[in-house]
Design a protein around this motif. Structure first.
Motif, mmCIF file in Angstrom:
data_model
loop_
_atom_site.group_PDB
_atom_site.id
_atom_site.type_symbol
_atom_site.label_atom_id
_atom_site.label_comp_id
_atom_site.label_asym_id
_atom_site.label_seq_id
_atom_site.Cartn_x
_atom_site.Cartn_y
_atom_site.Cartn_z
ATOM 1 N N THR A 50 13.382 -42.407 76.557
ATOM 2 C CA THR A 50 14.407 -41.882 75.794
ATOM 3 C C THR A 50 15.449 -41.090 76.697
ATOM 4 O O THR A 50 16.188 -40.460 76.258
ATOM 5 C CB THR A 50 13.840 -41.376 74.572
ATOM 6 O OG1 THR A 50 13.164 -40.066 74.737
ATOM 7 C CG2 THR A 50 13.362 -42.128 73.504
ATOM 8 N N GLY A 51 14.681 -40.473 77.676
ATOM 9 C CA GLY A 51 15.482 -39.570 78.701
ATOM 10 C C GLY A 51 15.713 -38.547 78.036
ATOM 11 O O GLY A 51 14.881 -37.757 77.129
ATOM 12 N N ASP A 52 16.960 -37.898 78.013
ATOM 13 C CA ASP A 52 17.175 -36.616 77.358
ATOM 14 C C ASP A 52 18.132 -36.741 76.046
ATOM 15 O O ASP A 52 18.784 -35.913 75.572
ATOM 16 C CB ASP A 52 18.080 -35.706 78.190
ATOM 17 C CG ASP A 52 17.420 -35.218 79.503
ATOM 18 O OD1 ASP A 52 16.340 -34.915 79.381
ATOM 19 O OD2 ASP A 52 17.986 -35.109 80.518
ATOM 20 N N VAL A 53 18.098 -38.110 75.683
ATOM 21 C CA VAL A 53 18.872 -38.531 74.375
ATOM 22 C C VAL A 53 18.210 -37.957 73.133
ATOM 23 O O VAL A 53 18.860 -37.564 72.402
ATOM 24 C CB VAL A 53 19.432 -39.894 74.489
ATOM 25 C CG1 VAL A 53 20.050 -40.375 73.138
ATOM 26 C CG2 VAL A 53 20.328 -40.450 75.755
ATOM 27 N N LEU A 54 17.034 -38.309 73.355
ATOM 28 C CA LEU A 54 16.324 -38.036 71.870
ATOM 29 C C LEU A 54 14.688 -37.721 72.335
ATOM 30 O O LEU A 54 14.316 -38.372 73.213
ATOM 31 C CB LEU A 54 16.395 -39.223 71.268
ATOM 32 C CG LEU A 54 15.892 -38.955 69.727
ATOM 33 C CD1 LEU A 54 16.971 -38.257 68.769
ATOM 34 C CD2 LEU A 54 15.814 -40.519 69.107
ATOM 35 N N SER A 55 14.247 -36.863 71.519
ATOM 36 C CA SER A 55 12.725 -36.693 71.998
ATOM 37 C C SER A 55 11.875 -37.780 71.516
ATOM 38 O O SER A 55 12.149 -38.635 70.483
ATOM 39 C CB SER A 55 12.239 -35.372 70.961
ATOM 40 O OG SER A 55 12.024 -35.881 69.609
ATOM 41 N N ARG A 56 10.771 -38.069 71.981
ATOM 42 C CA ARG A 56 10.011 -39.169 71.594
ATOM 43 C C ARG A 56 9.310 -38.990 70.380
ATOM 44 O O ARG A 56 9.127 -40.005 69.436
ATOM 45 C CB ARG A 56 8.981 -39.391 72.704
ATOM 46 C CG ARG A 56 9.434 -39.971 74.199
ATOM 47 C CD ARG A 56 8.498 -40.383 74.941
ATOM 48 N NE ARG A 56 7.721 -41.705 74.749
ATOM 49 C CZ ARG A 56 7.092 -42.094 75.458
ATOM 50 N NH1 ARG A 56 6.722 -41.678 76.762
ATOM 51 N NH2 ARG A 56 6.452 -43.225 75.016
ATOM 52 N N ASP A 57 9.317 -37.729 69.816
ATOM 53 C CA ASP A 57 8.479 -37.584 68.584
ATOM 54 C C ASP A 57 9.468 -37.999 67.631
ATOM 55 O O ASP A 57 9.248 -38.460 66.505
ATOM 56 C CB ASP A 57 7.969 -35.961 68.332
ATOM 57 C CG ASP A 57 7.075 -35.600 69.171
ATOM 58 O OD1 ASP A 57 6.173 -36.483 69.735
ATOM 59 O OD2 ASP A 57 6.945 -34.240 69.284
ATOM 60 N N THR A 58 10.827 -37.677 67.714
ATOM 61 C CA THR A 58 11.827 -37.991 66.653
ATOM 62 C C THR A 58 11.937 -39.693 66.471
ATOM 63 O O THR A 58 12.030 -40.150 65.589
ATOM 64 C CB THR A 58 13.197 -37.433 67.278
ATOM 65 O OG1 THR A 58 13.091 -36.036 67.128
ATOM 66 C CG2 THR A 58 14.161 -37.984 66.192
ATOM 67 N N LEU A 59 11.923 -40.359 68.036
ATOM 68 C CA LEU A 59 11.747 -41.650 67.844
ATOM 69 C C LEU A 59 10.780 -42.287 67.031
ATOM 70 O O LEU A 59 10.799 -43.211 66.179
ATOM 71 C CB LEU A 59 12.010 -42.292 69.299
ATOM 72 C CG LEU A 59 12.049 -43.788 69.386
ATOM 73 C CD1 LEU A 59 13.234 -44.315 68.772
ATOM 74 C CD2 LEU A 59 11.983 -44.245 70.819
ATOM 75 N N ALA A 60 9.478 -41.649 67.407
ATOM 76 C CA ALA A 60 8.280 -42.124 66.464
ATOM 77 C C ALA A 60 8.478 -41.932 65.096
ATOM 78 O O ALA A 60 8.037 -42.742 64.267
ATOM 79 C CB ALA A 60 7.070 -41.436 66.914
ATOM 80 N N GLU A 61 9.180 -40.775 64.560
ATOM 81 C CA GLU A 61 9.769 -40.556 63.264
ATOM 82 C C GLU A 61 10.511 -41.450 62.748
ATOM 83 O O GLU A 61 10.427 -41.939 61.519
ATOM 84 C CB GLU A 61 10.226 -39.082 63.102
ATOM 85 C CG GLU A 61 10.465 -38.707 61.784
ATOM 86 C CD GLU A 61 11.411 -37.449 61.536
ATOM 87 O OE1 GLU A 61 11.776 -37.129 60.468
ATOM 88 O OE2 GLU A 61 11.483 -36.884 62.680
ATOM 89 N N MET A 62 11.410 -42.164 63.402
ATOM 90 C CA MET A 62 12.336 -42.999 62.916
ATOM 91 C C MET A 62 11.686 -44.250 62.799
ATOM 92 O O MET A 62 12.111 -45.096 61.639
ATOM 93 C CB MET A 62 13.587 -43.120 64.037
ATOM 94 C CG MET A 62 14.208 -42.093 64.336
ATOM 95 S SD MET A 62 15.523 -42.430 65.429
ATOM 96 C CE MET A 62 16.695 -43.193 64.418
ATOM 97 N N TYR A 63 10.584 -44.583 63.359
ATOM 98 C CA TYR A 63 9.587 -45.871 63.244
ATOM 99 C C TYR A 63 8.735 -45.822 62.136
ATOM 100 O O TYR A 63 8.125 -46.770 61.708
ATOM 101 C CB TYR A 63 8.994 -46.150 64.496
ATOM 102 C CG TYR A 63 9.923 -46.587 65.686
ATOM 103 C CD1 TYR A 63 11.339 -46.939 65.674
ATOM 104 C CD2 TYR A 63 9.479 -46.586 66.914
ATOM 105 C CE1 TYR A 63 11.899 -47.234 66.798
ATOM 106 C CE2 TYR A 63 10.076 -47.033 68.179
ATOM 107 C CZ TYR A 63 11.377 -47.374 67.975
ATOM 108 O OH TYR A 63 12.194 -47.420 68.900
#
Length: 459
Positions: A252-265
């Motif tokens: 995800t680079g600096d676009v989004l935290s991996r924790d937030t991406l996991a939350e989206m899933y």
């Protein structure tokens, strides 16, 4: 015409031939004018191929991985990430009503989270003519058409294109800029996705319909969908969409935290069809699947003349993308899943070497603990304290959040606090887990067990 599948370094030639054959078979079976696909590993495009010609004629121009196709509803994942970036910046809360940010519509009672997960009960399509084939108007024309809710917000899954038009308007108002200008600046540019646009730009495949009973083609219309654009407007290439698959796989680079991406899933609403076992759900803007215990995320796309699919293995980060220019004739997410599964079987990830990396300061927590008469084993794996077997009963991993303080990461104890209680000489006497007491021996009378321990002890 076909693309040479043998020019992929670090990929077994047999794997490339198999994937090429799979894609060519799908192109022939589905009578697809052209189809392009790619596999992503470690955030990079490791295999790609294209079959057919962009106009569907034998003498036409061959498709390739830089040919633009319309991605349809995969557009929604970009809008969703833009919304979560606003949340992470403290600009909104997912529990906010849509009305709090975009007043005046009839869907204002639905929360932002409900709109993201198709749980707001909002009508699926517009009230006007078939929006996917006709030019669109502005937000006011859409919002006051009037748009309605078909179900009570929060009651059930009901896929809604109108709901994502609404979220695109929210993004635009929050930034004071067009929704796509925000997506281009904050998502596409940092990820190097220079070939993703709102209208076809440069080398692009035309949208085509294939007659169901004859091998003839009909061009589909292409237009600006206006306020409905956030539901399915974007065009992209295999190379660009592969970068988005890398993002979806955790790069995800600096676009989004991996924790937030996991939350989206995290599943919010189930795609529950009566009489069918469910394996699919919607998170916050992403489709999610649970197939035999393996979690996948992604999205499908469909617009007149185009189909698209993106799917990633959440744990490994491997992903697959598929783009084609036909209105019907294939299930792109299913094809992406097949490519991904076959790739993983033929090119398994090599496990990382084991190295000693544990923290000896927490060794006094490992070993046997008892919840009443129930026996649990605690061990340390990396930075986590693991109590029991995660995924089984109440087993969970715990992450450190302070001195002798941990928080649950799995199952029943997700988000719940665990505290280590110690004697005067610093020896752990018991664990307080969400008010439950874990002791070194069953119902240890010296460990302050709530409710007390019978004076007579075990008998």
């Amino acid at each position: 015409m076909t693309h040479d599948p043998s020019n992929h370094t670090d990929l077994d030639p047999g794997t490339a031939r198999h994937l090429h054959h799979l894609l060519a078979t799908e192109q022939r079976r589905g009578r697809l004018p052209s189809v392009a696909a790619g596999i992503v590993r470690g955030g990079a495009l490791v295999w790609s191929d294209a079959i057919g010609t962009v106009d569907g004629r034998a003498e036409g121009v061959a498709s390739d991985t830089d040919t633009q196709y319309r991605m349809g509803s995969i557009t929604k994942t970009f809008v969703a990430v833009a919304v979560l970036r606003l949340r992470d910046a403290g600009r909104l809360d997912l529990a906010d009503r849509f009305e709090d940010h975009v007043p005046g519509s009839r869907i204002g009672g639905a929360t932002i989270a409900q709109l993201l997960s198709h749980g707001g009960g909002v009508q699926a399509e517009t009230n006007g003519p078939w929006w996917e084939r006709t030019p669109g108007g502005d937000w006011d024309a859409l919002a006051f058409s009037p748009v309605a809710q078909r179900f009570r917000a929060g009651r059930r899954f009901h896929y809604t294109n109108v709901g994502f038009a609404a979220l695109g308007e929210l993004v635009a108002r929050a930034h004071g800029a067009d929704w796509f200008d925000v997506v281009r600046r904050d998502l596409l540019a940092p990820l190097g996705m220079t070939r993703t646009t709102t209208r076809p730009d440069g080398r692009a495949a035309p949208g085509l319909a294939v007659h169901p009973f004859a091998d003839v083609l009909l061009p589909e219309p292409e237009h600006d969908a206006g306020a409905m654009a956030p539901a399915g407007q974007l065009w992209t290439t295999v190379e660009d969409l592969a970068r988005w698959a890398g993002f979806a796989g955790g790069d995800t680079g600096d676009v989004l935290s991996r924790d937030t991406l996991a939350e989206m899933y995290e599943p919010h609403t189930l795609a529950d069809d009566p009489g069918q076992p469910w394996t699919a759900a919607h998170g916050l803007g992403w489709q999610v699947w649970n197939v035999d215990g393996t979690r996948y995320a992604g999205h499908g796309g469909s617009m007149p003349g185009f189909l698209a699919g993106l799917r990633v293995d959440v744990e490994s980060g491997d992903g697959a993308v598929v783009l084609t220019n036909t209105t019907t004739g294939m299930a792109p997410v299913t094809t992406a899943a097949r490519l991904l599964t076959d790739f993983a079987e033929r090119e398994p990830l090599t496990p990382e070497p084991w190295h000693a990396s544990g923290d000896p300061s927490v060794l006094d927590l490992v070993g046997t603990w008892h919840w009443g008469p129930s026996v649990s084993t605690a061990r340390v794996v990396g930075e986590h304290l693991v109590l029991g077997d995660p995924g089984t009963a109440r087993g969970s991993r715990f992450a450190p959040v302070g001195a002798d303080e941990w928080v649950g990461l799995d199952g029943y104890y997700t988000g719940e606090p665990l505290r280590v209680l110690r004697s005067a000489d610093g020896i752990p006497t018991h664990l307080d887990l969400a008010s439950f007491r874990f002791t070194r021996t069953p119902y240890d009378p010296t460990a302050d067990v709530p409710g007390g321990v019978h004076d007579g002890g075990w008998r």
